[in-house]
Design a protein around this motif. Structure first.
Motif, mmCIF file in Angstrom:
data_model
loop_
_atom_site.group_PDB
_atom_site.id
_atom_site.type_symbol
_atom_site.label_atom_id
_atom_site.label_comp_id
_atom_site.label_asym_id
_atom_site.label_seq_id
_atom_site.Cartn_x
_atom_site.Cartn_y
_atom_site.Cartn_z
ATOM 1 N N GLY A 15 -45.634 -8.937 22.697
ATOM 2 C CA GLY A 15 -46.997 -8.857 22.177
ATOM 3 C C GLY A 15 -47.250 -7.549 21.468
ATOM 4 O O GLY A 15 -47.857 -7.517 20.385
ATOM 5 N N VAL A 18 -45.245 -7.583 18.145
ATOM 6 C CA VAL A 18 -45.905 -8.419 17.140
ATOM 7 C C VAL A 18 -47.160 -7.730 16.618
ATOM 8 O O VAL A 18 -47.432 -7.734 15.412
ATOM 9 N N ALA A 19 -47.911 -7.110 17.511
ATOM 10 C CA ALA A 19 -49.161 -6.461 17.106
ATOM 11 C C ALA A 19 -48.916 -5.281 16.162
ATOM 12 O O ALA A 19 -49.644 -5.116 15.181
ATOM 13 N N GLN A 22 -47.959 -6.369 12.531
ATOM 14 C CA GLN A 22 -48.938 -7.204 11.829
ATOM 15 C C GLN A 22 -49.764 -6.346 10.880
ATOM 16 O O GLN A 22 -50.207 -5.259 11.249
ATOM 17 N N LEU A 27 -55.787 -9.955 13.378
ATOM 18 C CA LEU A 27 -54.745 -10.884 13.762
ATOM 19 C C LEU A 27 -53.824 -10.259 14.821
ATOM 20 O O LEU A 27 -53.385 -10.936 15.754
ATOM 21 N N ALA A 28 -53.569 -8.962 14.665
ATOM 22 C CA ALA A 28 -52.762 -8.259 15.663
ATOM 23 C C ALA A 28 -53.436 -8.317 17.028
ATOM 24 O O ALA A 28 -52.781 -8.541 18.051
ATOM 25 N N VAL A 30 -55.615 -10.599 18.120
ATOM 26 C CA VAL A 30 -55.576 -11.976 18.625
ATOM 27 C C VAL A 30 -54.193 -12.298 19.192
ATOM 28 O O VAL A 30 -54.068 -12.854 20.290
ATOM 29 N N GLU A 31 -53.158 -11.942 18.449
ATOM 30 C CA GLU A 31 -51.796 -12.216 18.917
ATOM 31 C C GLU A 31 -51.488 -11.453 20.202
ATOM 32 O O GLU A 31 -50.861 -11.984 21.115
ATOM 33 N N PHE A 32 -51.941 -10.210 20.275
ATOM 34 C CA PHE A 32 -51.695 -9.432 21.485
ATOM 35 C C PHE A 32 -52.403 -10.051 22.691
ATOM 36 O O PHE A 32 -51.823 -10.142 23.778
ATOM 37 N N ILE A 34 -53.080 -13.168 23.128
ATOM 38 C CA ILE A 34 -52.315 -14.368 23.491
ATOM 39 C C ILE A 34 -51.106 -13.998 24.339
ATOM 40 O O ILE A 34 -50.825 -14.631 25.364
ATOM 41 N N PHE A 35 -50.399 -12.941 23.943
ATOM 42 C CA PHE A 35 -49.233 -12.519 24.716
ATOM 43 C C PHE A 35 -49.628 -11.957 26.082
ATOM 44 O O PHE A 35 -48.905 -12.144 27.064
#
Length: 140
Positions: A15, A18-19, A22, A27-28, A30-32, A34-35
Motif C-alpha cells: 500500500g 503504491v501510494a 501514484q 488516488l494514492a 484511496v489505494e492506501f 484499501i491496502f
C-alpha cells in the motif's frame, strides 16, 4: 507471533509502495486505505483472542464450547468468522501459527496437513465446515 502478522505487513508495504508511486494524491490515499483494510482483514485483529490448544481443550471439556483452529490469511477462516458475527465470542479460537500444539492437533484430525478452519464441537471434528454448521451448533 511474527508469522501471524507477515501478510498484514506485506499489505501495508504494498500500500505504501503504491501510494508513493501514484501521481494523483487523492488516488494514492484511496489505494492506501484499501491496502490498510486488506491488512486488517489478513491480520489476527478480526478474530477473538486466541488461546493455546491446551487452554481451549480444557475449557471446551468444561463448558462444551466448540474449538476453531485457524490461521491468519485463511479466507475460509475469515468467512467462518464473518458468518459467526457476535457469536464468535462463544467459540474458542486457536491460532495454529502461534501454537505448535494447535497445529499438531489439526494434523492429527486432518491426517497430516494443516487445513483450517478445523472445528471440534461436541466431540465431532470437521475440516472447513460450512459456517451454518457451526452457527447451528451455537444456537442449539
Amino acid at each position: 507471533m511474527l508469522r501471524s502478522w507477515w501478510l498484514a505487513a506485506l499489505m501495508l508495504a504494498f500500500g505504501l509502495l503504491v501510494a508513493v508511486t501514484q501521481d494523483e494524491p487523492w488516488l494514492a490515499g484511496v489505494e492506501f486505505v484499501i491496502f490498510v483494510a486488506l491488512a486488517v482483514l489478513l491480520s489476527p485483529l478480526v478474530f477473538p483472542k486466541s488461546l493455546t490448544a491446551a487452554q481451549a481443550q480444557e475449557r471446551s471439556a468444561r463448558d462444551g464450547r466448540p474449538i476453531v483452529y485457524w490461521r491468519p490469511g485463511c479466507r475460509f477462516c475469515l468467512r467462518l468468522r464473518r458468518r459467526l458475527g457476535p457469536r464468535a465470542g462463544r467459540v474458542y479460537w486457536v491460532n495454529i501459527w502461534n501454537d505448535p500444539d494447535g497445529a499438531a492437533a489439526v494434523r492429527a484430525i486432518t491426517g497430516g496437513d494443516e487445513t483450517v478452519p478445523t472445528v471440534v464441537a461436541g466431540g465431532e471434528a470437521v475440516v472447513n465446515p460450512e459456517p451454518g454448521w457451526l452457527v447451528q451448533r451455537l444456537t442449539a
